[in-house]
Write an enzyme that holds these catalytic residues in place. Structure first.
Site, short mmCIF file in Angstrom:
data_model
loop_
_atom_site.label_atom_id
_atom_site.label_comp_id
_atom_site.label_asym_id
_atom_site.label_seq_id
_atom_site.Cartn_x
_atom_site.Cartn_y
_atom_site.Cartn_z
N GLY A 51 -29.90 4.74 23.05
CA GLY A 51 -29.10 5.67 22.26
C GLY A 51 -30.06 6.32 21.27
N ALA A 52 -30.01 7.66 21.20
CA ALA A 52 -31.04 8.37 20.43
C ALA A 52 -31.17 7.88 18.98
CB ALA A 52 -30.76 9.87 20.50
N ASP A 236 -29.19 13.71 23.07
CA ASP A 236 -30.54 13.16 22.88
C ASP A 236 -31.53 14.18 22.32
OD1 ASP A 236 -29.22 11.38 25.08
OD2 ASP A 236 -30.81 10.22 24.14
#
Ligand code: MRU
Length: 346
Positions: A51-52, A236
């Site tokens: 997860g960014a 992202d």
């Protein structure tokens, strides 16, 4: 997420980054201590932390942990370690943003060794605290876009597991739950790594939110049946024109939503906007092993060894397909080159 579960944090002794190993979810809750550059690289590359925003926070803390071990000339080694961590995953810009912040902080404080470590500690703490605040603000804006009882389609995982608290795409749902909203969430499983099945449905289920797991390929039918009032996704890397890189399959959801006249919302902290990319053409898309498609989550391989695979981990959703980009500073609408610039002055 429950108080007891955390995604990423600095160990109390400040000598390690502690992460929840997300590859084991939902069957096992196990934490890992990351003390070396190799361990940090491996955890990011293998999506143990993913997860960014969470990758960015992990990298910030990681750089602080590594800084304490440098014995020779500080800045060249700190740069080298930063480049190494950045090379673990190319698409989520939060990773390079966090590393670059730590490097620039080191450059500003390198003349005073006493000051250097405390400045780096303050910087990585700020990266984490800012993420919490951004996710909270995004969630508040997101709540203005939906109403009680709405059916929401999610793709991948953009919740607290992908950040520190609340998350981006799921933050609105988690905050809404606290405020008494009853959403009906359809979490698509998100082939091939199944973040929707393993993470989103786990997270929402534990938060007491009504969640139904569907195959990716069922989304279009649910839209036609009128069960989906909005699509929520994270991101992202968002280019200056609003083109958005997110988990592979996001673009299919957006195309489907457009066809059915359903709003498609991207939830985006400013740490995920990359104004140096003019459009999605400039975004590097990570390509991963075909084994993730053929065998990773199956007891037996589902295709023969010689069958070729193509496994891009992300796709780019064209700005025109996005109804709004929800940021911590407000809600941007098409054309994004103008609206994002107005919000962030990029
Ligand atoms: O490969 P992953 O699991 O790291 O991909 C994550 C996503 O695509 C998320 O949607 C994105 O990082 C946003 S998280 C708030």
């Amino acid at each position: 997420m429950s108080e007891k579960i955390f995604t990423v944090r600095l160990a109390e002794a400040e000598n390690a980054v502690e992460i929840l190993d997300q590859t084991l979810l939902p069957n096992c809750i196990q934490y890992l201590r990351l003390e070396t550059a190799e361990q940090l690289y491996e955890a990011i590359f293998e999506l143990r932390v993913r997860g960014a925003p969470a990758i960015g926070v992990c990298a910030g803390y990681g750089m602080y942990v590594l800084a304490q071990k440098i014995t020779g000339e500080f800045l060249p080694e700190f740069h080298r370690l930063g480049e190494y961590l950045i090379s673990s995953r190319p698409t989520a810009v939060n990773l390079s943003h966090a590393v670059e912040r730590m490097i620039s902080c080191a450059e500003q404080n390198s003349s005073d060794p006493e000051q250097l470590l405390s400045a780096l500690k303050a910087e990585c703490t700020a990266i984490c605290d800012e993420d919490k605040a951004m996710c909270r603000a995004i969630s508040e804006y997101g709540l203005t876009l939906v109403k009680d009882g709405d059916g929401i389609l999610t793709h991948c995982n953009a919740g607290a597991l992908a950040a520190v608290e609340y998350g981006t795409g799921l933050g609105t749902l988690l905050l809404g739950k606290e405020r008494g909203y009853n959403f009906h969430v359809f979490s698509d499983e998100t082939r091939p790594l199944l973040q929707g099945a393993r993470l989103t449905s786990f997270e929402l289920n534990h938060a007491g939110i009504d969640v139904t797991l569907i195959c990716d390929s069922a989304a279009s039918m649910l839209m036609k049946q009128g069960k989906i009032q909005a699509c929520f996704v994270g991101c992202d890397r968002v280019a200056a024109n609003g083109d958005t890189a997110n988990k592979i399959g996001t673009r299919s959801v957006a195309v489907n939503a457009k066809y059915h006249g359903i709003p498609f919302y991207v939830f985006c902290p400013s740490s995920t906007i990359d104004f140096s990319c003019n459009s999605g053409e400039d975004i590097v898309i990570e390509e991963r092993s075909g084994e993730e498609i053929k065998s990773k989550f199956f007891a037996q391989p589902v295709a023969e060894p010689e069958v070729k695979c193509y496994n891009p981990a992300f796709d780019v959703t064209d700005a025109e397909l996005i109804t709004a980009i929800v940021t911590e500073r407000g809600i941007a609408r098409y054309p994004y080159t103008k609206s994002l610039k107005e919000l962030f002055g990029g």
